[in-house]
Motif scaffolding. Structure first.
Motif, PDB file in Angstrom:
ATOM      1  N   ASP A 131     -60.593   7.388 -14.992  1.00  0.00           N
ATOM      2  CA  ASP A 131     -60.094   8.824 -15.578  1.00  0.00           C
ATOM      3  C   ASP A 131     -60.536   9.587 -14.490  1.00  0.00           C
ATOM      4  O   ASP A 131     -61.656   9.961 -13.931  1.00  0.00           O
ATOM      5  CB  ASP A 131     -61.240   9.013 -16.742  1.00  0.00           C
ATOM      6  N   TYR A 132     -59.282  10.255 -13.967  1.00  0.00           N
ATOM      7  CA  TYR A 132     -59.355  11.079 -12.964  1.00  0.00           C
ATOM      8  C   TYR A 132     -59.748  12.596 -13.279  1.00  0.00           C
ATOM      9  O   TYR A 132     -59.472  13.448 -12.571  1.00  0.00           O
ATOM     10  CB  TYR A 132     -58.065  11.072 -12.002  1.00  0.00           C
ATOM     11  N   ARG A 133     -60.045  12.909 -14.750  1.00  0.00           N
ATOM     12  CA  ARG A 133     -60.212  14.136 -15.107  1.00  0.00           C
ATOM     13  C   ARG A 133     -61.225  15.049 -14.311  1.00  0.00           C
ATOM     14  O   ARG A 133     -61.204  16.059 -14.140  1.00  0.00           O
ATOM     15  CB  ARG A 133     -60.338  14.348 -16.504  1.00  0.00           C
ATOM     16  N   GLN A 134     -62.197  14.236 -13.922  1.00  0.00           N
ATOM     17  CA  GLN A 134     -63.279  14.743 -13.380  1.00  0.00           C
ATOM     18  C   GLN A 134     -63.107  15.231 -11.918  1.00  0.00           C
ATOM     19  O   GLN A 134     -63.647  16.206 -11.195  1.00  0.00           O
ATOM     20  CB  GLN A 134     -64.611  13.800 -13.342  1.00  0.00           C
ATOM     21  N   LEU A 135     -61.867  14.877 -11.482  1.00  0.00           N
ATOM     22  CA  LEU A 135     -61.556  15.204 -10.076  1.00  0.00           C
ATOM     23  C   LEU A 135     -60.415  16.227 -10.081  1.00  0.00           C
ATOM     24  O   LEU A 135     -59.736  16.501  -8.984  1.00  0.00           O
ATOM     25  CB  LEU A 135     -60.962  13.762  -9.203  1.00  0.00           C
ATOM     26  N   GLY A 136     -60.022  16.497 -11.402  1.00  0.00           N
ATOM     27  CA  GLY A 136     -58.906  17.710 -11.528  1.00  0.00           C
ATOM     28  C   GLY A 136     -57.512  16.986 -11.651  1.00  0.00           C
ATOM     29  O   GLY A 136     -56.599  17.612 -11.953  1.00  0.00           O
ATOM     30  N   LEU A 137     -57.398  15.545 -11.892  1.00  0.00           N
ATOM     31  CA  LEU A 137     -56.060  14.932 -12.256  1.00  0.00           C
ATOM     32  C   LEU A 137     -56.102  14.553 -13.766  1.00  0.00           C
ATOM     33  O   LEU A 137     -56.793  13.729 -14.332  1.00  0.00           O
ATOM     34  CB  LEU A 137     -55.838  13.821 -11.340  1.00  0.00           C
ATOM     35  N   PRO A 138     -55.239  15.319 -14.627  1.00  0.00           N
ATOM     36  CA  PRO A 138     -55.472  14.812 -15.957  1.00  0.00           C
ATOM     37  C   PRO A 138     -54.689  13.554 -16.278  1.00  0.00           C
ATOM     38  O   PRO A 138     -53.725  13.730 -16.882  1.00  0.00           O
ATOM     39  CB  PRO A 138     -54.686  16.081 -16.812  1.00  0.00           C
ATOM     40  N   HIS A 139     -55.140  12.407 -15.734  1.00  0.00           N
ATOM     41  CA  HIS A 139     -54.436  11.034 -15.845  1.00  0.00           C
ATOM     42  C   HIS A 139     -55.436   9.975 -16.000  1.00  0.00           C
ATOM     43  O   HIS A 139     -56.532  10.243 -15.303  1.00  0.00           O
ATOM     44  CB  HIS A 139     -53.460  10.833 -14.788  1.00  0.00           C
ATOM     45  N   LYS A 140     -55.370   9.124 -16.392  1.00  0.00           N
ATOM     46  CA  LYS A 140     -55.951   7.862 -16.767  1.00  0.00           C
ATOM     47  C   LYS A 140     -55.230   6.622 -16.164  1.00  0.00           C
ATOM     48  O   LYS A 140     -53.953   6.404 -16.578  1.00  0.00           O
ATOM     49  CB  LYS A 140     -56.290   7.339 -17.916  1.00  0.00           C
ATOM     50  N   LEU A 141     -55.819   5.873 -15.054  1.00  0.00           N
ATOM     51  CA  LEU A 141     -55.180   4.860 -14.427  1.00  0.00           C
ATOM     52  C   LEU A 141     -55.681   3.550 -15.057  1.00  0.00           C
ATOM     53  O   LEU A 141     -56.918   3.200 -14.904  1.00  0.00           O
ATOM     54  CB  LEU A 141     -55.278   4.846 -13.163  1.00  0.00           C
ATOM     55  N   PHE A 142     -54.846   2.662 -15.687  1.00  0.00           N
ATOM     56  CA  PHE A 142     -55.244   1.432 -16.312  1.00  0.00           C
ATOM     57  C   PHE A 142     -54.860   0.238 -15.220  1.00  0.00           C
ATOM     58  O   PHE A 142     -54.084   0.193 -14.556  1.00  0.00           O
ATOM     59  CB  PHE A 142     -54.649   1.187 -17.623  1.00  0.00           C
ATOM     60  N   SER A 143     -55.631  -0.636 -15.267  1.00  0.00           N
ATOM     61  CA  SER A 143     -55.481  -1.864 -14.404  1.00  0.00           C
ATOM     62  C   SER A 143     -54.280  -2.617 -14.810  1.00  0.00           C
ATOM     63  O   SER A 143     -53.623  -3.106 -13.859  1.00  0.00           O
ATOM     64  CB  SER A 143     -56.544  -2.753 -14.274  1.00  0.00           C
ATOM     65  N   TRP A 144     -54.083  -2.431 -16.097  1.00  0.00           N
ATOM     66  CA  TRP A 144     -52.857  -3.303 -16.596  1.00  0.00           C
ATOM     67  C   TRP A 144     -51.620  -2.830 -15.982  1.00  0.00           C
ATOM     68  O   TRP A 144     -50.419  -3.279 -15.742  1.00  0.00           O
ATOM     69  CB  TRP A 144     -52.642  -3.413 -17.872  1.00  0.00           C
ATOM     70  N   GLN A 145     -51.668  -1.342 -15.554  1.00  0.00           N
ATOM     71  CA  GLN A 145     -50.393  -0.710 -15.174  1.00  0.00           C
ATOM     72  C   GLN A 145     -50.245  -1.009 -13.730  1.00  0.00           C
ATOM     73  O   GLN A 145     -49.008  -1.307 -13.385  1.00  0.00           O
ATOM     74  CB  GLN A 145     -50.684   0.840 -14.987  1.00  0.00           C
ATOM     75  N   VAL A 146     -51.266  -1.382 -12.903  1.00  0.00           N
ATOM     76  CA  VAL A 146     -50.910  -2.022 -11.412  1.00  0.00           C
ATOM     77  C   VAL A 146     -50.375  -3.233 -11.490  1.00  0.00           C
ATOM     78  O   VAL A 146     -49.775  -3.761 -10.748  1.00  0.00           O
ATOM     79  CB  VAL A 146     -52.614  -1.651 -10.808  1.00  0.00           C
ATOM     80  N   VAL A 147     -50.987  -3.958 -12.571  1.00  0.00           N
ATOM     81  CA  VAL A 147     -50.362  -5.588 -12.633  1.00  0.00           C
ATOM     82  C   VAL A 147     -49.059  -5.504 -13.122  1.00  0.00           C
ATOM     83  O   VAL A 147     -48.255  -6.125 -12.538  1.00  0.00           O
ATOM     84  CB  VAL A 147     -51.373  -6.307 -13.704  1.00  0.00           C
ATOM     85  N   TYR A 148     -48.731  -4.572 -13.956  1.00  0.00           N
ATOM     86  CA  TYR A 148     -47.356  -4.398 -14.372  1.00  0.00           C
ATOM     87  C   TYR A 148     -46.315  -4.196 -13.231  1.00  0.00           C
ATOM     88  O   TYR A 148     -45.273  -4.599 -13.022  1.00  0.00           O
ATOM     89  CB  TYR A 148     -47.181  -3.211 -15.284  1.00  0.00           C
ATOM     90  N   ASN A 149     -46.733  -3.280 -12.211  1.00  0.00           N
ATOM     91  CA  ASN A 149     -45.824  -2.823 -11.124  1.00  0.00           C
ATOM     92  C   ASN A 149     -45.913  -4.179 -10.252  1.00  0.00           C
ATOM     93  O   ASN A 149     -44.849  -4.056  -9.588  1.00  0.00           O
ATOM     94  CB  ASN A 149     -46.500  -1.684 -10.387  1.00  0.00           C
ATOM     95  N   SER A 150     -46.984  -4.951 -10.031  1.00  0.00           N
ATOM     96  CA  SER A 150     -46.814  -6.124  -9.390  1.00  0.00           C
ATOM     97  C   SER A 150     -45.933  -7.123 -10.112  1.00  0.00           C
ATOM     98  O   SER A 150     -45.130  -7.793  -8.972  1.00  0.00           O
ATOM     99  CB  SER A 150     -48.239  -6.981  -9.192  1.00  0.00           C
TER     100      SER A 150
END
Length: 531
Positions: free
Chosen positions: A108-127
């Motif tokens: 969850d990148y919200r604490q760094l200022g980016l309102p977005h969650k990066l899931f590991s399945w999304q990385v596998v999907y792009n692979s």
């Protein structure tokens, strides 16, 4: 630039992104004099919104150069590379994004200022999308099935349609960070940009002056004499000195100090012109001709130039800039191999340190030693050390052949050097010429029945000319595959000058580049000491 100016431009660029004014956002983000990874991410997102893939790729390259651990940057760049049909680079970025997630299923990148969650399945999907464009349908299907088992994948509407597309032989489209989602500055810091009048405006309550409406401060008045007496500066000279040129210790009690270092003059100069100084907690001797006094009054008020507790500061040498800094889309070389999606396993190969042989009676080679024949002990430094007994009147070829047999190397590839007494420079051992002692190269370097030689492989120097020799002043550890590593005191063959700050050289059988400030020339130091 000031942090307040950075915050102002950053906030205006984010507001332009919210208004979908992509050009305005690019203009504002581009005016930041010292951009960080978050402001550069805004430029990449604006270029993607305008369908400008190449500029977006360049901006993401800069993001990763600023923050090499930002998984969402690798994830976003893999999708851009996939759209540019650079499939190998896209798959590499997917692997790096997965690695920098550190086995987390979601970040969850919200604490760094980016309102977005990066899931590991999304990385596998792009692979899987990369493999589908490579035509490896079975590998893509296996990755989608593994992605469906991870957290958050069941609530997504991408896995099932992706499996159907793979079964029909259709390529998959990559997943990206949503359009307009960028890093935002902290709200509390943005609110502080507005100037606030904490004191307010003064108001006259009563005054001896009729109709007095002055609400400011009273002007400064002249100081009355006698309030203070200025203290006179002491007439004693400063005992802090700066060394003009690097100095290598040449005798007992002397110090090795780099040029520009600050030392403390501990004692007066002796009859030989040597002064006792303190440097880095050590007391030793230095030539007084290399020392210049420091005016500490010029450094008054500068916190970084203060000398604490009488201990001189370390040398203030600025690190040189590298001779090139072209961004690359390839990921940096890792210390350990990145995780892979294939079923192959990696085997760690254990490395063993080479043996070290000491020059004692047990390790000295007695090969070809005739009874009654005069012999000397020769210690040879290679990747390890060995000692052998040899006739001092042996020719250069006989000496080279004996050492080559012990090292298991061709004689023509070996280069022998020796170190003159009182010097740190390794001088090539020249083959003897003429008659008499001149034809025996080992005789001049023998002292009390012993000689020490340094041996290096000559293969990398094929076709290269050595301009001159220099000595390492410090240990240097390479920051890249093109760097030359060496240790303090080693002799380096200079093959070329890259620029004013970097040199190309050869040491211990390797060729590479290194900063000029890590080495010095003995001849230059000798000339400066004479002057």
């Amino acid at each position: 630039m000031l942090y307040t100016e950075l915050l102002r431009l950053w906030d205006e660029a984010v507001r332009a992104m919210d208004a979908r004014d992509w050009r305005r956002a690019l203009e504002l983000a581009g005016t930041v004099a010292e951009p960080n990874s978050r402001t550069l991410f805004i430029e990449a997102s604006a270029h993607l919104a305008l369908q400008e893939l190449e500029p977006a790729l360049q901006a993401l390259n800069q993001v990763i150069l600023k923050d090499g651990r930002l998984a969402v940057a690798f994830f976003q760049r893999s999708a851009v590379l996939l759209q540019l049909d650079r499939l190998d680079d896209a798959l590499s970025d997917c692997i790096w994004a997965k690695k920098h997630m550190r086995d987390n299923t979601v970040i969850d990148y919200r604490q760094l200022g980016l309102p977005h969650k990066l899931f590991s399945w999304q990385v596998v999907y792009n692979s899987a999308a990369v493999y589908s464009r490579m035509g490896q349908w079975e590998q893509a299907r296996e990755l989608l099935l593994s992605a469906s088992q991870e957290k958050g994948a069941m609530r997504s509407s991408s896995i099932a349609p992706g499996l159907e597309s793979i079964s029909r032989g259709e390529v998959l489209n990559p997943i990206l960070v949503p359009e307009g989602v960028v890093f935002r500055p902290r709200k509390q810091e943005v609110e502080q940009l507005q100037q606030k009048d904490f004191l307010g405006k003064a108001k006259v309550i009563t005054s001896m002056i009729p109709n007095d409406d002055f609400g400011g401060f009273e002007p400064l008045r002249m100081q009355k004499p006698g309030y203070y007496e200025p203290k006179k500066e002491g007439a004693d000279e400063t005992r802090y000195m700066r060394i003009r040129a690097p100095y290598m210790a040449r005798g007992r009690g002397q110090l090795t100090i780099p040029g520009g270092a600050t030392v403390f003059l501990y004692d007066e100069v002796d009859k030989d012109g040597m002064a006792t100084v303190i440097y880095d907690g050590q007391r030793g001797l230095l030539p007084m001709t290399l020392l210049d006094p420091i005016d500490l009054k010029k450094a008054k008020g500068k916190r970084g130039d203060k000398i604490p507790s009488g201990i001189p500061l370390p040398p203030g040498v600025q690190p040189p800039t590298r001779p090139w800094s072209q961004p690359t889309t390839a990921a940096p070389a890792p210390e350990t191999p990145p995780p892979s999606y294939s079923n192959a396993t990696l085997r760690n190969q254990a490395s063993e340190d080479p043996p070290v042989f000491l020059p004692n009676s047990d390790s000295i080679d007695q090969e070809d030693v005739a009874d009654g024949e005069e012999q000397v002990v020769v210690k040879v430094h290679f990747t390890y050390s060995l000692a052998l007994s040899i006739n001092p009147y042996a020719s250069y070829k006989e000496l080279q052949d004996r050492i080559a047999r012990k090292l298991g190397q061709p004689p023509t590839n070996l280069r022998l050097r020796h170190r003159a007494s009182g010097s740190q420079l390794l001088t090539p051992l020249e083959p003897g010429s003429g008659s008499g002692e001149e034809s025996y190269p080992l005789l001049p370097v023998v002292e009390e029945g012993r000689a020490t030689l340094w041996c290096q492989l000559e293969d990398p120097l094929a076709g290269r000319a050595i301009l001159y020799h220099m000595v390492a002043l410090y240990d240097y550890t390479g920051k890249g595959p093109e760097d030359l590593e060496f240790s303090e005191g080693e002799t380096i063959d200079i093959l070329g000058e890259v620029n004013e700050e970097w040199l190309e050289g050869h040491c211990a059988g390797n060729i590479g580049i290194f900063p000029r400030c890590f080495v010095y020339s003995e001849s230059a130091v000798a000339e400066k000491s004479i002057l």
